[in-house]
Enzyme design. Structure first.
Site, PDB file in Angstrom:
ATOM      1  N   ASN A 287      -3.315   1.632   9.611  1.00  0.00           N
ATOM      2  CA  ASN A 287      -2.313   0.990   8.553  1.00  0.00           C
ATOM      3  C   ASN A 287      -2.111  -0.450   9.313  1.00  0.00           C
ATOM      4  OD1 ASN A 287      -0.427   0.076   6.950  1.00  0.00           O
ATOM      5  ND2 ASN A 287       0.713   2.199   7.226  1.00  0.00           N
TER       6      ASN A 287
ATOM      7  N   ARG B 232      -5.709   1.857   5.023  1.00  0.00           N
ATOM      8  CA  ARG B 232      -4.428   1.713   3.839  1.00  0.00           C
ATOM      9  C   ARG B 232      -4.643   0.192   3.347  1.00  0.00           C
ATOM     10  NH1 ARG B 232       1.961   1.365   4.520  1.00  0.00           N
ATOM     11  NH2 ARG B 232       2.541   1.183   2.311  1.00  0.00           N
TER      12      ARG B 232
ATOM     13  N   HIS C 141       3.583   2.040  -2.495  1.00  0.00           N
ATOM     14  CA  HIS C 141       3.833   3.223  -1.665  1.00  0.00           C
ATOM     15  C   HIS C 141       3.178   4.368  -2.350  1.00  0.00           C
ATOM     16  CE1 HIS C 141       7.898   1.451  -0.291  1.00  0.00           C
ATOM     17  NE2 HIS C 141       7.006   1.212   0.643  1.00  0.00           N
TER      18      HIS C 141
ATOM     19  N   ARG D 253      13.933  -7.701   1.791  1.00  0.00           N
ATOM     20  CA  ARG D 253      13.534  -7.935   0.656  1.00  0.00           C
ATOM     21  C   ARG D 253      14.794  -7.637  -0.544  1.00  0.00           C
ATOM     22  NH1 ARG D 253       8.054  -4.562   0.226  1.00  0.00           N
ATOM     23  NH2 ARG D 253       8.301  -4.318   2.628  1.00  0.00           N
TER      24      ARG D 253
ATOM     25  N   GLU E  15       1.663   9.173   5.207  1.00  0.00           N
ATOM     26  CA  GLU E  15       0.606   8.448   4.496  1.00  0.00           C
ATOM     27  C   GLU E  15      -0.650   8.411   5.560  1.00  0.00           C
ATOM     28  OE1 GLU E  15       3.734   5.160   5.013  1.00  0.00           O
ATOM     29  OE2 GLU E  15       3.099   4.717   2.853  1.00  0.00           O
TER      30      GLU E  15
END
Ligand code: AMP
Length: 394
Positions: free
Chosen positions: A9, A94, A182, A242, A380
């Site tokens: 990732n 990813r 996600h 963000r 993940e």
């Protein structure tokens, strides 16, 4: 001799990794995990065993000039050494954006890589960093298969209506639409629900991935029907740095009236807003929860407010709510945030069990709660490993 896969990732300054042995028909078994961070400044490599014990650690001083190639090469050497006689069969990545065409995991051939490069403008802050290690490894280890796993993939099941902005049709057809992100996390949660709570998995569930990036996903029968992130990972919830959803008129005002450049606005929206911007203190939820600064408290309150507001919208899309799942760094580890969110969802039938919330594992709502609220840590990398195994053997 067992086979193994390495899940990567890769971000702008770090690469997280997890090494799995393949033990079919069981799910891949974690052998070790860790990260290289500080890439471009003072890199540091760390690997831990599944219990969290540090297996290896190395750091380089700033200016040592370790390249991406050297760091990735070192990571692969470590993985191969750690595997002993077992063999690395492939690498799973990813990849944040699969665009309109890629949603299932796919072997990274030169043609696929070229197609994914064309999506860089859709995710300029993530996609280039996801793809860089693919190119490096294709050159250094040409015989090692590489697989792309897309963060947008799980949302492929969204109805066309949920993918549209109210913009002219031609723009939608050119790819200016809502994709959602996600996805690997939500796919893991959907699988965990199916395995542990099949009745709930078949119902209407909102999953909340609350980490540095944050989003919600509305799932019906384990499939994504809508999500709060859209064209980019900026839409929706307030995040670490963000802003989340914002009146687009603000962006016009900042540029036209305040003379901000496009780059300055981008920096504001991605790096200086969210928890950091509102608190003026930190993007780290632990720091904010430990602070007695009223601006920190307001940032946390706004974070929960926005989650509750978007949850209500998604419950409307689902036609009701049977379950709610908290996951990722904040979702899995911050009881006060979970309590603040649940307090705002009482009208939907959420009743939190404070003792269970403090423990923070499994069901955290009361037995009488109409909505079952759970904490499920996401994984993940495990999802990438499963996809990589299936793609290599498929
Ligand atoms: P992630 O992006 O999933 O790694 O999540 C990062 C976020 O999780 C940061 O805001 C952390 O402060 C937050 N986090 C991690 N552990 C805790 C904790 N024990 N309590 C509160 N927040 C936490």
């Amino acid at each position: 001799m067992a086979r193994a896969v390495l899940a990567l990732n890769a971000g702008s300054s770090s690469i997280k990794f997890a090494l799995f042995r393949l033990v079919p028909p069981a799910a891949p078994a974690l052998a070790c995990q860790g990260e290289v961070d500080g890439i471009g400044t003072a890199p540091r490599f760390r690997a831990r065993d599944p219990a969290g014990l540090v297996l290896a650690e190395q750091s380089w001083p700033a200016g040592a000039g370790r390249t991406h190639e050297q760091l990735l090469g070192g990571l692969l050497d470590f993985a191969e050494h750690h595997l002993g006689t077992d063999k690395l069969a492939g690498i799973g990545h990813r990849i944040v954006h699969g665009g309109q065409d890629f949603f299932r995991p796919v072997r990274l051939t030169p043609a696929v890589l070229a197609a994914l490069e064309t999506l860089v403008p859709l995710a300029p802050l993530h996609q280039p960093h996801n793809l860089a290690p693919v190119r490096v490894l294709a050159a250094s280890h040409p015989d090692l298969p590489q697989v792309a796993c897309f963060d947008t993939g799980f949302h492929h099941t969204m109805a066309p209506l949920a993918t549209r902005f109210a913009l002219p049709r031609a723009l939608h057809d050119q790819g200016v639409r809502r994709y959602g992100f996600h996805g690997l996390s939500y796919e893991f949660i959907a699988g965990a629900l199916r395995a542990r709570l099949p009745a709930l998995a078949a119902g209407r569930v909102v999953a909340a991935h609350l980490g540095n990036g944050a989003s919600l996903c509305a799932m019906a029968d384990g499939r994504s029907v809508d999500t709060t992130m859209g064209f980019t990972a900026l839409e929706g919830l307030m995040m670490g740095t963000r802003c989340g959803a914002i009146d687009p008129g603000v962006l016009l005002y900042l540029q036209q009236q305040r003379g901000m450049t496009v780059q300055a606005v981008e920096d504001l929206l991605y790096h200086r807003s969210g928890l950091l911007g509102v608190s003026g203190l930190s993007n780290d939820m632990r720091t904010l929860l430990a602070s007695d600064d009223p601006h920190a408290a307001e940032a946390v309150a706004l974070f929960a407010y926005r989650i509750a507001r978007e949850t209500a919208a998604l419950a409307g899309t689902l036609g009701g709510l049977d379950g709610f799942v908290f996951t990722a760094g904040i979702g899995a580890h911050a009881p006060p945030v979970r309590a603040a969110v649940c307090a705002r969802l009482g009208w939907l039938g959420v009743e939190l069990d404070p003792a269970a919330n403090a423990r923070g594992a499994g069901r955290i709502s009361t037995a009488a709660s109409r909505v079952a609220v759970h904490v499920i840590p996401t994984d993940e990398e495990a999802m990438i490993a499963r996809h990589t195994e299936a793609t290599l053997d498929g």
